[in-house]
Design a protein around this motif. Structure first.
Motif, PDB file in Angstrom:
ATOM      1  N   ALA A   5     140.952  80.872  44.220  1.00  0.00           N
ATOM      2  CA  ALA A   5     139.809  81.240  45.062  1.00  0.00           C
ATOM      3  C   ALA A   5     138.538  81.336  44.227  1.00  0.00           C
ATOM      4  CB  ALA A   5     140.083  82.563  45.779  1.00  0.00           C
ATOM      5  N   ALA A   6     138.659  81.922  43.033  1.00  0.00           N
ATOM      6  CA  ALA A   6     137.489  82.020  42.165  1.00  0.00           C
ATOM      7  C   ALA A   6     137.046  80.640  41.703  1.00  0.00           C
ATOM      8  CB  ALA A   6     137.790  82.914  40.966  1.00  0.00           C
ATOM      9  N   GLY A   7     138.000  79.749  41.424  1.00  0.00           N
ATOM     10  CA  GLY A   7     137.678  78.385  41.013  1.00  0.00           C
ATOM     11  C   GLY A   7     136.971  77.628  42.113  1.00  0.00           C
ATOM     12  N   GLU A   8     137.443  77.788  43.324  1.00  0.00           N
ATOM     13  CA  GLU A   8     136.786  77.110  44.442  1.00  0.00           C
ATOM     14  C   GLU A   8     135.370  77.653  44.625  1.00  0.00           C
ATOM     15  OE1 GLU A   8     140.885  76.321  46.961  1.00  0.00           O
ATOM     16  OE2 GLU A   8     139.238  77.390  47.903  1.00  0.00           O
ATOM     17  N   SER A   9     135.220  78.929  44.451  1.00  0.00           N
ATOM     18  CA  SER A   9     133.897  79.524  44.603  1.00  0.00           C
ATOM     19  C   SER A   9     132.936  78.977  43.546  1.00  0.00           C
ATOM     20  CB  SER A   9     133.993  81.042  44.485  1.00  0.00           C
ATOM     21  OG  SER A   9     132.711  81.609  44.539  1.00  0.00           O
ATOM     22  N   ALA A  10     133.404  78.854  42.314  1.00  0.00           N
ATOM     23  CA  ALA A  10     132.555  78.312  41.255  1.00  0.00           C
ATOM     24  C   ALA A  10     132.225  76.851  41.535  1.00  0.00           C
ATOM     25  CB  ALA A  10     133.243  78.457  39.903  1.00  0.00           C
ATOM     26  N   LEU A  11     133.198  76.105  42.031  1.00  0.00           N
ATOM     27  CA  LEU A  11     132.952  74.702  42.376  1.00  0.00           C
ATOM     28  C   LEU A  11     131.930  74.591  43.495  1.00  0.00           C
ATOM     29  CD1 LEU A  11     136.485  73.056  42.257  1.00  0.00           C
ATOM     30  CD2 LEU A  11     134.526  72.523  40.832  1.00  0.00           C
ATOM     31  N   GLU A  12     132.102  75.428  44.503  1.00  0.00           N
ATOM     32  CA  GLU A  12     131.157  75.401  45.624  1.00  0.00           C
ATOM     33  C   GLU A  12     129.762  75.775  45.171  1.00  0.00           C
ATOM     34  OE1 GLU A  12     132.814  77.956  48.584  1.00  0.00           O
ATOM     35  OE2 GLU A  12     134.410  76.538  49.087  1.00  0.00           O
ATOM     36  N   THR A  13     129.658  76.774  44.308  1.00  0.00           N
ATOM     37  CA  THR A  13     128.352  77.197  43.796  1.00  0.00           C
ATOM     38  C   THR A  13     127.705  76.073  42.999  1.00  0.00           C
ATOM     39  OG1 THR A  13     129.082  79.489  43.695  1.00  0.00           O
ATOM     40  CG2 THR A  13     127.161  78.901  42.369  1.00  0.00           C
ATOM     41  N   ALA A  14     128.477  75.434  42.140  1.00  0.00           N
ATOM     42  CA  ALA A  14     127.947  74.328  41.339  1.00  0.00           C
ATOM     43  C   ALA A  14     127.515  73.168  42.227  1.00  0.00           C
ATOM     44  CB  ALA A  14     128.998  73.867  40.329  1.00  0.00           C
ATOM     45  N   ALA A  15     128.312  72.865  43.241  1.00  0.00           N
ATOM     46  CA  ALA A  15     127.976  71.772  44.152  1.00  0.00           C
ATOM     47  C   ALA A  15     126.699  72.077  44.926  1.00  0.00           C
ATOM     48  CB  ALA A  15     129.129  71.522  45.116  1.00  0.00           C
ATOM     49  N   ALA A  21     119.156  70.544  43.722  1.00  0.00           N
ATOM     50  CA  ALA A  21     118.367  69.805  42.725  1.00  0.00           C
ATOM     51  C   ALA A  21     118.114  68.381  43.180  1.00  0.00           C
ATOM     52  CB  ALA A  21     119.087  69.813  41.378  1.00  0.00           C
ATOM     53  N   VAL A  22     119.125  67.746  43.743  1.00  0.00           N
ATOM     54  CA  VAL A  22     118.970  66.375  44.223  1.00  0.00           C
ATOM     55  C   VAL A  22     117.996  66.336  45.398  1.00  0.00           C
ATOM     56  CG1 VAL A  22     120.174  64.454  45.334  1.00  0.00           C
ATOM     57  CG2 VAL A  22     121.182  65.576  43.350  1.00  0.00           C
ATOM     58  N   THR A  23     118.099  67.301  46.291  1.00  0.00           N
ATOM     59  CA  THR A  23     117.184  67.364  47.433  1.00  0.00           C
ATOM     60  C   THR A  23     115.747  67.529  46.963  1.00  0.00           C
ATOM     61  OG1 THR A  23     118.901  68.307  48.848  1.00  0.00           O
ATOM     62  CG2 THR A  23     116.615  68.635  49.546  1.00  0.00           C
ATOM     63  N   LEU A  24     115.532  68.407  45.984  1.00  0.00           N
ATOM     64  CA  LEU A  24     114.182  68.606  45.437  1.00  0.00           C
ATOM     65  C   LEU A  24     113.651  67.314  44.837  1.00  0.00           C
ATOM     66  CD1 LEU A  24     111.816  70.488  44.622  1.00  0.00           C
ATOM     67  CD2 LEU A  24     113.092  70.975  42.532  1.00  0.00           C
ATOM     68  N   LEU A  25     114.484  66.628  44.086  1.00  0.00           N
ATOM     69  CA  LEU A  25     114.068  65.368  43.474  1.00  0.00           C
ATOM     70  C   LEU A  25     113.746  64.337  44.550  1.00  0.00           C
ATOM     71  CD1 LEU A  25     113.604  63.688  40.948  1.00  0.00           C
ATOM     72  CD2 LEU A  25     116.045  63.132  40.958  1.00  0.00           C
ATOM     73  N   GLU A  64     108.477  63.256  36.376  1.00  0.00           N
ATOM     74  CA  GLU A  64     109.213  63.471  35.131  1.00  0.00           C
ATOM     75  C   GLU A  64     109.743  64.901  35.064  1.00  0.00           C
ATOM     76  OE1 GLU A  64     106.507  62.409  31.993  1.00  0.00           O
ATOM     77  OE2 GLU A  64     106.902  60.261  32.230  1.00  0.00           O
ATOM     78  N   GLU A  65     108.915  65.864  35.463  1.00  0.00           N
ATOM     79  CA  GLU A  65     109.356  67.263  35.470  1.00  0.00           C
ATOM     80  C   GLU A  65     110.479  67.478  36.473  1.00  0.00           C
ATOM     81  OE1 GLU A  65     105.755  69.429  36.207  1.00  0.00           O
ATOM     82  OE2 GLU A  65     105.002  69.115  34.173  1.00  0.00           O
ATOM     83  N   ALA A  66     110.364  66.880  37.642  1.00  0.00           N
ATOM     84  CA  ALA A  66     111.420  67.010  38.654  1.00  0.00           C
ATOM     85  C   ALA A  66     112.716  66.378  38.151  1.00  0.00           C
ATOM     86  CB  ALA A  66     110.983  66.355  39.967  1.00  0.00           C
ATOM     87  N   GLY A  67     112.590  65.249  37.476  1.00  0.00           N
ATOM     88  CA  GLY A  67     113.767  64.597  36.916  1.00  0.00           C
ATOM     89  C   GLY A  67     114.428  65.454  35.850  1.00  0.00           C
ATOM     90  N   ALA A  68     113.612  66.092  35.012  1.00  0.00           N
ATOM     91  CA  ALA A  68     114.154  66.974  33.977  1.00  0.00           C
ATOM     92  C   ALA A  68     114.851  68.177  34.602  1.00  0.00           C
ATOM     93  CB  ALA A  68     113.031  67.429  33.042  1.00  0.00           C
ATOM     94  N   LEU A  74     122.078  69.342  36.923  1.00  0.00           N
ATOM     95  CA  LEU A  74     123.300  68.546  36.875  1.00  0.00           C
ATOM     96  C   LEU A  74     124.161  68.968  35.685  1.00  0.00           C
ATOM     97  CD1 LEU A  74     125.057  66.253  37.884  1.00  0.00           C
ATOM     98  CD2 LEU A  74     123.638  64.667  36.608  1.00  0.00           C
ATOM     99  N   GLY A  75     123.525  69.181  34.545  1.00  0.00           N
ATOM    100  CA  GLY A  75     124.261  69.629  33.364  1.00  0.00           C
ATOM    101  C   GLY A  75     124.930  70.969  33.592  1.00  0.00           C
ATOM    102  N   ARG A  76     124.196  71.904  34.213  1.00  0.00           N
ATOM    103  CA  ARG A  76     124.786  73.218  34.516  1.00  0.00           C
ATOM    104  C   ARG A  76     125.945  73.075  35.494  1.00  0.00           C
ATOM    105  NH1 ARG A  76     119.312  74.526  34.730  1.00  0.00           N
ATOM    106  NH2 ARG A  76     119.341  74.549  36.992  1.00  0.00           N
ATOM    107  N   ALA A  77     125.769  72.232  36.502  1.00  0.00           N
ATOM    108  CA  ALA A  77     126.822  72.037  37.497  1.00  0.00           C
ATOM    109  C   ALA A  77     128.070  71.441  36.848  1.00  0.00           C
ATOM    110  CB  ALA A  77     126.324  71.134  38.626  1.00  0.00           C
ATOM    111  N   ILE A  78     127.890  70.494  35.945  1.00  0.00           N
ATOM    112  CA  ILE A  78     129.029  69.885  35.250  1.00  0.00           C
ATOM    113  C   ILE A  78     129.779  70.944  34.452  1.00  0.00           C
ATOM    114  CG2 ILE A  78     129.653  68.316  33.368  1.00  0.00           C
ATOM    115  CD1 ILE A  78     127.445  66.432  34.447  1.00  0.00           C
ATOM    116  N   LEU A  79     129.047  71.799  33.730  1.00  0.00           N
ATOM    117  CA  LEU A  79     129.692  72.861  32.953  1.00  0.00           C
ATOM    118  C   LEU A  79     130.468  73.818  33.857  1.00  0.00           C
ATOM    119  CD1 LEU A  79     126.911  73.740  30.342  1.00  0.00           C
ATOM    120  CD2 LEU A  79     129.064  72.529  29.942  1.00  0.00           C
ATOM    121  N   GLU A  80     129.878  74.170  34.992  1.00  0.00           N
ATOM    122  CA  GLU A  80     130.543  75.081  35.917  1.00  0.00           C
ATOM    123  C   GLU A  80     131.790  74.448  36.524  1.00  0.00           C
ATOM    124  OE1 GLU A  80     127.702  76.476  38.772  1.00  0.00           O
ATOM    125  OE2 GLU A  80     126.454  77.408  37.236  1.00  0.00           O
ATOM    126  N   ILE A  81     131.705  73.187  36.866  1.00  0.00           N
ATOM    127  CA  ILE A  81     132.860  72.493  37.442  1.00  0.00           C
ATOM    128  C   ILE A  81     133.973  72.397  36.412  1.00  0.00           C
ATOM    129  CG2 ILE A  81     133.682  70.254  38.284  1.00  0.00           C
ATOM    130  CD1 ILE A  81     130.896  69.982  39.657  1.00  0.00           C
TER     131      ILE A  81
END
Length: 97
Positions: A5-15, A21-25, A64-68, A74-81
């Motif tokens: 359950a905790a793993g799913e929660s972390a995955l959902e949070t990362a997603a 971030a993608v929507t903002l970009l 460029e700032e939005a891309g960064a 994305l990097g944070r999400a990958i680490l969390e996943i």
């Protein structure tokens, strides 16, 4: 069971973070520069052309700032996943990173 359950929660949070971030970009990419009013770009002795060039440079910097920001998210999400898949708690990071 609790770990799953905790793993799913972390995955959902990362997603969700990644999706935001993608929507903002996408929103920033969808913004269109204002059209030139009046005649053409070369009217007024090139002042309109210079103004459009400056707007384009500002837009390039914003993209460029939005891309960064999206890349960092994305990097944070990958680490969390990865952490969630390995059954470990995700690393604690400040909101600025």
């Amino acid at each position: 069971m609790i770990r799953e359950a905790a793993g799913e929660s972390a995955l959902e949070t990362a997603a969700k973070r990644l999706e935001r971030a993608v929507t903002l970009l996408e929103e920033r990419l969808a913004e269109r520069p204002a059209s030139v009013s009046g005649g053409g770009l070369f009217d007024n002795g090139g002042h309109s052309l210079a103004a459009e060039l400056e707007k384009s440079r500002a837009r390039e910097k914003a993209l460029e700032e939005a891309g960064a920001e999206a890349s960092a998210a994305l990097g944070r999400a990958i680490l969390e996943i990865r952490a969630a898949l390995n059954g470990a708690a995700p690393p604690v990071q400040s909101p600025e990173t």
